[in-house]
Design a protein around this motif. Structure first.
Motif, PDB file in Angstrom:
ATOM      1  N   SER A 148       0.836  -1.198   0.000  1.00 26.81           N
ATOM      2  CA  SER A 148       0.000   0.000   0.000  1.00 26.81           C
ATOM      3  C   SER A 148       0.870   1.247   0.000  1.00 26.81           C
TER       4      SER A 148
ATOM      5  N   ALA B 213       8.696  -5.919   0.739  1.00 26.87           N
ATOM      6  CA  ALA B 213       8.789  -6.792  -0.436  1.00 26.87           C
ATOM      7  C   ALA B 213       7.483  -6.745  -1.207  1.00 26.87           C
TER       8      ALA B 213
ATOM      9  N   SER C   9       4.680  -7.962  -7.197  1.00 27.10           N
ATOM     10  CA  SER C   9       4.209  -7.342  -8.440  1.00 27.10           C
ATOM     11  C   SER C   9       5.053  -6.116  -8.774  1.00 27.10           C
TER      12      SER C   9
ATOM     13  N   GLY D 231      10.202  -8.788  -5.308  1.00 25.23           N
ATOM     14  CA  GLY D 231      10.350 -10.231  -5.218  1.00 25.23           C
ATOM     15  C   GLY D 231       9.543 -10.728  -4.036  1.00 25.23           C
ATOM     16  N   ASN D 232       9.766 -11.990  -3.697  1.00 26.10           N
ATOM     17  CA  ASN D 232       8.935 -12.598  -2.652  1.00 26.10           C
ATOM     18  C   ASN D 232       9.454 -12.301  -1.251  1.00 26.10           C
TER      19      ASN D 232
ATOM     20  N   GLY E  95      -4.215 -13.559  -2.919  1.00 19.60           N
ATOM     21  CA  GLY E  95      -3.738 -12.648  -1.860  1.00 19.60           C
ATOM     22  C   GLY E  95      -2.313 -12.918  -1.408  1.00 19.60           C
TER      23      GLY E  95
END
Ligand SMILES: NC(=O)c1ccc[n+]([C@@H]2O[C@H](COP(=O)([O-])OP(=O)(O)OC[C@H]3O[C@@H](n4cnc5c(N)ncnc54)[C@H](O)[C@@H]3O)[C@@H](O)[C@H]2O)c1
Length: 425
Positions: A2, A19, A22, A65-66, A102
């Motif tokens: 956000s 992180a 997207s 990234g993740n 999600g």
């Protein structure tokens, strides 16, 4: 992402690392100015954290990234160098909805996860749960090393437990987690003190109107302080004045000229009426809409979040949000809403919301008083009935300020007597 956490970290003088799987979402927040810098390289990330720590430089760093990779990389750093590069941590994926997009599992890229969601949702669920378990292993080890981790109110711990991760509190019953929820540990008992995210939108869409409303709100809070406030809420007033003075500088507005300011019942009513006066006298170019977040004193019944510190059993009812929805509507709100879900997920929470247009009229002034007084008092009363001491003193003050308000007080039972009665039952 956000962007709020990245900005908040900088406002508070921290180094915030966020992180985001997207790339589009990450670049958007960077372009909007919420995020200061970014990288997709874990080695660069670690180097930048170390540099900023050494220089004591507040910044926000996005990692494209993740998040599991970030936790595991920080753990490796700790295990190899003994240096703990993270003091505070939380998870902000949309874990209230983990299997429908999600939460992106670490085994897949963002695009692969999107494709699997359509082609093989069962497989995606298995991977999400595996990834959650991996994430918790890294977090637990970092926590043992000194990290303070908390649940952000996104059902992360709930879903991690459902996935079989080790998140249970040691030696406690099965419903307790080893990490606190931000409601208790970060926000404290502010809802019982009547404070929550009051907000407004300048309908003119003009940034100078927003600037003027910031100034008006600050003047009102200052005046309330000077007239005398209870010691237990002084810190809230001081913090919120600091925030509203600085809010403009941080350029947080995206789209509507809107602001959020934590405020109590007295502050909300007086700020709204001062806005209405400013509309009437032409100081503002257009009307102002006042509202609040659902995450507030009385807007939401949510036993895993907003009402998680309501201890008398009533956290598992929906009456507060429903009463607010009905009560606000008969007091003349411009719009009201009653909806399920939000944050912790569908079926877990009920939210009541409202909006009120301040058009400068006498009627708007009257309705602001009716709605905002009711909207806050309803929740504080409910919290007082559950035996909360802060809420009792807050509602007592409201009754002193408005003699027409009559709220009953609970009879406090000796906790040992209650425990004994329960044992015998
Ligand atoms: N505590 C509060 O006050 C509060 C406020 C707002 C939202 N929430 C909760 O926080 C969660 C996030 O809210 P939001 O509005 O930011 O949602 P969002 O869906 O806009 O953002 C979540 C982001 O996480 C990214 N993501 C998912 N899995 C990831 C992974 N493994 N690694 C890195 N990035 C990943 C997604 O791409 C997405 O951009 C929700 O569950 C929401 O209910 C809590």
């Amino acid at each position: 992402m956000s962007g709020a956490q990245a900005k908040a970290a900088v406002v508070c003088g921290c180094i915030g690392v966020v992180a985001e799987v997207s790339k589009e979402a990450l670049l958007k927040r960077h372009k909007q100015g919420w995020l200061e810098e970014y990288t997709d390289d874990l080695e660069v990330l670690v180097r930048r954290i170390r540099e900023a720590r050494t220089k004591k430089q507040a910044t926000s760093i996005g990692y494209q990234g993740n998040v599991v990779n970030v936790w595991e990389r920080l753990l490796r750093e700790y295990e190899t160098t003994g240096e703990l590069l993270v003091d505070l941590g939380s998870d902000q994926t949309s874990c209230h909805n983990p299997f429908s997009g999600g939460y992106c599992p670490v085994q897949l890229t963002f695009d692969q996860a999107e494709e699997m969601l359509i082609k093989n949702p069962n497989k995606l669920k298995t991977l999400v749960q595996e990834s959650l378990r991996r994430q918790v292993v890294a977090i637990n080890k970092l926590s043992d090393a000194g990290l303070f981790f908390w649940d952000y109110g996104n059902a992360f711990l709930l879903e991690a437990r459902r996935a079989g991760a080790d998140v249970g509190a040691v030696g406690a019953d099965s419903i307790k987690f080893r990490y606190p929820s931000y409601v208790q540990d970060i926000m404290g008992d502010i809802f019982s003190l009547g404070f929550g995210p009051f907000r407004w939108v300048c309908a003119s869409g003009d940034p100078t109107d927003l600037q003027k409303t910031d100034e008006i709100a600050c003047e009102v809070l200052q005046a309330i302080c000077e007239e005398g406030i209870p010691e237990r809420i002084r810190q809230q007033y001081t913090d919120n004045m600091k925030w509203i003075r600085q809010a403009g500088e941080h350029k947080l507005v995206v789209g509507s000229q809107a602001r959020i300011l934590y405020s109590d019942q007295v502050g909300r009513v007086r700020i709204a009426q001062a806005f209405n006066d400013a509309v009437r006298t032409g100081k503002l170019k257009g009307p102002v809409v006042v509202s609040r977040d659902h995450h507030d004193v009385s807007g939401t019944d949510s036993p895993f979040r907003e009402t998680s510190n309501v201890d008398d059993g009533s956290a598992f009812t929906a009456d507060m949000a429903v009463q607010n929805f009905v009560g606000d509507s008969i007091r003349g709100a411009t719009w009201v809403s009653l909806h399920n879900g939000g944050g912790v997920g569908w079926g877990e929470a009920i939210n009541g919301g409202f909006g009120l247009l301040l058009d400068g009229s006498e009627d708007a002034n009257y309705r602001a008083s009716l709605i905002l007084n009711w909207d806050v008092s309803n929740g504080v009363a409910r919290r007082a009935w559950s035996g909360n001491e802060n809420a009792e003193s807050t509602i007592l003050r409201s009754m002193t300020l408005d003699r027409r308000l009559k709220v009953t007080f609970p009879h406090h039972a000796d906790p040992s007597l209650v425990a004994r009665a329960l044992d015998q039952a």
